[in-house]
Design an enzyme around this catalytic site. Sequence first.
Site, PDB file in Angstrom:
ATOM      1  N   ASN A  29      -1.722  -1.820  13.391  1.00  0.00           N
ATOM      2  CA  ASN A  29      -3.110  -1.578  13.650  1.00  0.00           C
ATOM      3  C   ASN A  29      -3.355  -0.090  14.329  1.00  0.00           C
ATOM      4  O   ASN A  29      -4.219   0.529  13.660  1.00  0.00           O
ATOM      5  CB  ASN A  29      -3.793  -2.686  14.100  1.00  0.00           C
ATOM      6  CG  ASN A  29      -3.645  -4.040  13.406  1.00  0.00           C
ATOM      7  OD1 ASN A  29      -3.074  -4.232  12.283  1.00  0.00           O
ATOM      8  ND2 ASN A  29      -4.124  -5.120  13.997  1.00  0.00           N
ATOM      9  N   TYR A  45      -9.301  -5.467  13.494  1.00  0.00           N
ATOM     10  CA  TYR A  45      -8.567  -5.071  12.131  1.00  0.00           C
ATOM     11  C   TYR A  45      -8.730  -6.435  11.133  1.00  0.00           C
ATOM     12  O   TYR A  45      -8.408  -7.335  11.629  1.00  0.00           O
ATOM     13  CB  TYR A  45      -7.194  -4.594  12.515  1.00  0.00           C
ATOM     14  CG  TYR A  45      -6.352  -4.442  10.957  1.00  0.00           C
ATOM     15  CD1 TYR A  45      -6.575  -2.983  10.581  1.00  0.00           C
ATOM     16  CD2 TYR A  45      -5.794  -5.243  10.247  1.00  0.00           C
ATOM     17  CE1 TYR A  45      -5.967  -2.486   9.468  1.00  0.00           C
ATOM     18  CE2 TYR A  45      -5.092  -4.922   9.246  1.00  0.00           C
ATOM     19  CZ  TYR A  45      -5.220  -3.822   8.787  1.00  0.00           C
ATOM     20  OH  TYR A  45      -4.700  -3.416   7.772  1.00  0.00           O
ATOM     21  N   GLU A  68     -17.443  23.179 -14.853  1.00  0.00           N
ATOM     22  CA  GLU A  68     -18.014  21.932 -15.444  1.00  0.00           C
ATOM     23  C   GLU A  68     -17.575  20.783 -14.382  1.00  0.00           C
ATOM     24  O   GLU A  68     -18.093  19.907 -14.021  1.00  0.00           O
ATOM     25  CB  GLU A  68     -18.030  21.696 -16.843  1.00  0.00           C
ATOM     26  CG  GLU A  68     -18.895  22.653 -17.614  1.00  0.00           C
ATOM     27  CD  GLU A  68     -18.447  22.613 -19.116  1.00  0.00           C
ATOM     28  OE1 GLU A  68     -18.794  21.769 -19.776  1.00  0.00           O
ATOM     29  OE2 GLU A  68     -17.545  23.447 -19.537  1.00  0.00           O
ATOM     30  N   THR A  90     -37.808  29.398  -9.584  1.00  0.00           N
ATOM     31  CA  THR A  90     -38.085  28.342  -8.981  1.00  0.00           C
ATOM     32  C   THR A  90     -38.409  27.408 -10.021  1.00  0.00           C
ATOM     33  O   THR A  90     -38.861  27.728 -11.106  1.00  0.00           O
ATOM     34  CB  THR A  90     -39.305  28.387  -8.158  1.00  0.00           C
ATOM     35  OG1 THR A  90     -40.560  28.749  -8.810  1.00  0.00           O
ATOM     36  CG2 THR A  90     -39.110  29.201  -6.716  1.00  0.00           C
ATOM     37  N   HIS A  91     -38.003  25.965 -10.181  1.00  0.00           N
ATOM     38  CA  HIS A  91     -38.363  25.109 -11.384  1.00  0.00           C
ATOM     39  C   HIS A  91     -37.457  25.803 -12.367  1.00  0.00           C
ATOM     40  O   HIS A  91     -37.855  25.405 -13.466  1.00  0.00           O
ATOM     41  CB  HIS A  91     -39.770  24.942 -11.672  1.00  0.00           C
ATOM     42  CG  HIS A  91     -40.404  24.769 -10.489  1.00  0.00           C
ATOM     43  ND1 HIS A  91     -41.027  23.362 -10.272  1.00  0.00           N
ATOM     44  CD2 HIS A  91     -41.102  25.542  -9.542  1.00  0.00           C
ATOM     45  CE1 HIS A  91     -41.762  23.609  -9.089  1.00  0.00           C
ATOM     46  NE2 HIS A  91     -41.914  24.721  -8.776  1.00  0.00           N
ATOM     47  N   ASN A 132     -15.229  28.431 -22.929  1.00  0.00           N
ATOM     48  CA  ASN A 132     -15.947  27.219 -22.238  1.00  0.00           C
ATOM     49  C   ASN A 132     -15.634  27.306 -20.875  1.00  0.00           C
ATOM     50  O   ASN A 132     -14.503  27.463 -20.435  1.00  0.00           O
ATOM     51  CB  ASN A 132     -15.706  25.959 -22.681  1.00  0.00           C
ATOM     52  CG  ASN A 132     -15.999  25.573 -24.168  1.00  0.00           C
ATOM     53  OD1 ASN A 132     -17.118  26.269 -24.476  1.00  0.00           O
ATOM     54  ND2 ASN A 132     -15.296  24.871 -24.989  1.00  0.00           N
ATOM     55  N   LYS A 149      -7.743   4.306   2.478  1.00  0.00           N
ATOM     56  CA  LYS A 149      -7.020   5.627   2.152  1.00  0.00           C
ATOM     57  C   LYS A 149      -7.074   6.041   0.783  1.00  0.00           C
ATOM     58  O   LYS A 149      -7.289   7.229   0.656  1.00  0.00           O
ATOM     59  CB  LYS A 149      -5.220   5.353   2.419  1.00  0.00           C
ATOM     60  CG  LYS A 149      -4.812   5.831   3.777  1.00  0.00           C
ATOM     61  CD  LYS A 149      -4.882   4.950   4.840  1.00  0.00           C
ATOM     62  CE  LYS A 149      -4.086   3.761   4.911  1.00  0.00           C
ATOM     63  NZ  LYS A 149      -4.613   2.488   5.595  1.00  0.00           N
ATOM     64  N   GLN A 204      -7.236  -1.482   5.030  1.00  0.00           N
ATOM     65  CA  GLN A 204      -6.247  -0.723   4.187  1.00  0.00           C
ATOM     66  C   GLN A 204      -6.826   0.051   2.759  1.00  0.00           C
ATOM     67  O   GLN A 204      -6.017   0.889   2.238  1.00  0.00           O
ATOM     68  CB  GLN A 204      -5.035  -1.685   3.705  1.00  0.00           C
ATOM     69  CG  GLN A 204      -3.786  -1.338   3.061  1.00  0.00           C
ATOM     70  CD  GLN A 204      -2.661  -2.256   2.852  1.00  0.00           C
ATOM     71  OE1 GLN A 204      -1.897  -2.443   3.740  1.00  0.00           O
ATOM     72  NE2 GLN A 204      -2.515  -2.838   1.528  1.00  0.00           N
ATOM     73  N   SER A 206     -11.845  25.989 -27.723  1.00  0.00           N
ATOM     74  CA  SER A 206     -12.285  24.770 -28.307  1.00  0.00           C
ATOM     75  C   SER A 206     -11.078  24.489 -29.404  1.00  0.00           C
ATOM     76  O   SER A 206     -10.516  25.416 -30.033  1.00  0.00           O
ATOM     77  CB  SER A 206     -13.424  24.687 -29.130  1.00  0.00           C
ATOM     78  OG  SER A 206     -13.399  24.057 -30.195  1.00  0.00           O
ATOM     79  N   LYS A 214     -15.212  29.779 -29.327  1.00  0.00           N
ATOM     80  CA  LYS A 214     -15.684  29.499 -28.094  1.00  0.00           C
ATOM     81  C   LYS A 214     -14.795  29.807 -26.879  1.00  0.00           C
ATOM     82  O   LYS A 214     -13.583  30.032 -26.890  1.00  0.00           O
ATOM     83  CB  LYS A 214     -15.440  27.533 -28.162  1.00  0.00           C
ATOM     84  CG  LYS A 214     -16.722  26.941 -28.967  1.00  0.00           C
ATOM     85  CD  LYS A 214     -18.161  27.165 -28.325  1.00  0.00           C
ATOM     86  CE  LYS A 214     -18.438  26.388 -27.322  1.00  0.00           C
ATOM     87  NZ  LYS A 214     -18.805  25.354 -27.345  1.00  0.00           N
ATOM     88  N   SER A 232       0.751  -1.160   0.048  1.00  0.00           N
ATOM     89  CA  SER A 232       0.061   0.183  -0.329  1.00  0.00           C
ATOM     90  C   SER A 232       0.942   1.222   0.198  1.00  0.00           C
ATOM     91  O   SER A 232       0.488   2.350  -0.040  1.00  0.00           O
ATOM     92  CB  SER A 232      -0.884   0.096   1.113  1.00  0.00           C
ATOM     93  OG  SER A 232      -0.169  -0.107   2.486  1.00  0.00           O
TER      94      SER A 232
HETATM   95  N1  ARG Z   1      -0.797  -1.224   5.718  1.00  0.00           N
HETATM   96  C1  ARG Z   1      -1.851  -1.549   6.749  1.00  0.00           C
HETATM   97  C2  ARG Z   1      -3.051  -0.706   6.503  1.00  0.00           C
HETATM   98  O1  ARG Z   1      -2.909   0.447   5.833  1.00  0.00           O
HETATM   99  C3  ARG Z   1      -1.292  -1.258   8.141  1.00  0.00           C
HETATM  100  C4  ARG Z   1      -1.827  -2.164   9.037  1.00  0.00           C
HETATM  101  C5  ARG Z   1      -1.381  -3.571   8.933  1.00  0.00           C
HETATM  102  N2  ARG Z   1      -1.843  -4.432   9.951  1.00  0.00           N
HETATM  103  C6  ARG Z   1      -1.812  -5.526   9.727  1.00  0.00           C
HETATM  104  N3  ARG Z   1      -2.079  -6.330  10.848  1.00  0.00           N
HETATM  105  N4  ARG Z   1      -1.165  -6.371   8.626  1.00  0.00           N
HETATM  106  O2  ARG Z   1      -4.017  -0.798   6.991  1.00  0.00           O
END
Ligand code: ARG
Length: 459
Positions: A111, A318, A291, A156-157, A286, A326, A323, A278, A284, A24
Amino acid sequence: KSSAMWGGRFDAGPSAVMEAINASVDVDRRMAEQDIDGSLAHAQMLSETGVISSEDAAAIRQGLEQIREEIRAGDFTWSAALEDVHMNVEARLKAIVGEPAGRLHTARSRNDQVATDFRLWLRDACDRIDAQLAEYQKALVAQAEKHVDQVMPGFTHLQTAQPVSLAHHLLSYVEVAQRDRGRFADARKRLNESPLGCAALAGTAFPIDRKMTAKALGFDRPMANSLDGVAARDFALEVLSAAAICAVNLSRFAEEIVLWCTRRFGFASLSDAWSTGSSIMPQKRNPDAAELVRAKPGRIIGSLTGLLTVVKGLPLAYSKDLQEDKAPVFQAIDDLELALLAMAGMTADLTFHGAAMEAAAGEAYSDATDLADWVVRELGKPFRDAHHISGSIVKMAEKRDIPLAQLSLDEMQSVEPGIDERVFSVLSARASMESRTSFGGTSPVRVREQVAAWKARLG
Ligand code: ARG
């Protein structure tokens, strides 16, 4: 070879795909600063409680600060084999300070570490967004202040309804932005508790001081249940919810910018700085940024829905599913911050076309309610009857395709004999706007008060 961090009971390393799905670091390295802050607080606490020596803590501190500099300078080598930001930092710490690095993870798990980092990151995000919302509000108020007396059609509308002050229209977005700030502030307040020291899920046997780390990291208190500390992600869901609502709110003004800048409306234009051309149509201009702000809720609501779905049905405590929290959050926050900057920029940039707005404000019988109100006020009729009288007069004017004010008194009296020439004083867009002096109404008298109140409030 197996992992240096957790490989004790393994003979062989992971397959390439195992490593790829598990890693990750490309995402969570954005929390490196928070990870270092959390580790600094943890190491300091471990030394003050006598769990590690002060010499080890000093070495750890020095190493972590060096790593912070390396990361800031872009000199840090991230490794997917080390999975995540936490193990990348710890491995580098080992390389720099040696043995003491191995003591940092005492009474801690990834964790609680990741939950701590993520809360710190989101707390900063809430603060940034609050500041950006305030800038957007200031841009709206600055434009409002210049356009208190500018009459425009209220809809309105999307049908012409009653004349309003342009400033009144703009200030309505200041109000909603203030509630958005309130939602982020609420989320921030609730998320500001420390999971650090919850360890893997059950707490720890080491004599740690969780209040100390909570305080050092600016948390209000340590979380009271170690399972909850590592398993909860409602804090992220709450920020995402606030982000989704905020994005939806922004999209509504963005849509109006798109509409107002069309030839059909002609109410406003954006300068070159906020327009695009454009590649085929040379004429144009824009409003792409507006948007894109209109489109952003698609992604941000997607992030919220995505994370809700990840968390749904997860047993305590956990699980690695978490993971996946994020990426959607970073994506949503990035999108929202950009949208806020764009909205503040476009708001300040807009040039309003007063004559077009005023002309449109007087079209389509936007003064029909004023006529009905006059009949109530001056002739003592019930509003429902007055509504009917005004409607019949509108029908008559519509047949001749003229505004109410161009009907003759005779024509109006053919519908309601009691009407006299005083009625003409209420039959204009400006008079209509100026008459609505109730609290919260669009009369410039009231709107000027609101502009002043917002200026004082926003500083
Ligand atoms: N990279 C993990 C996460 O973002 C960290 C926690 C990992 N914990 C584990 N027991 N493998 O959640």
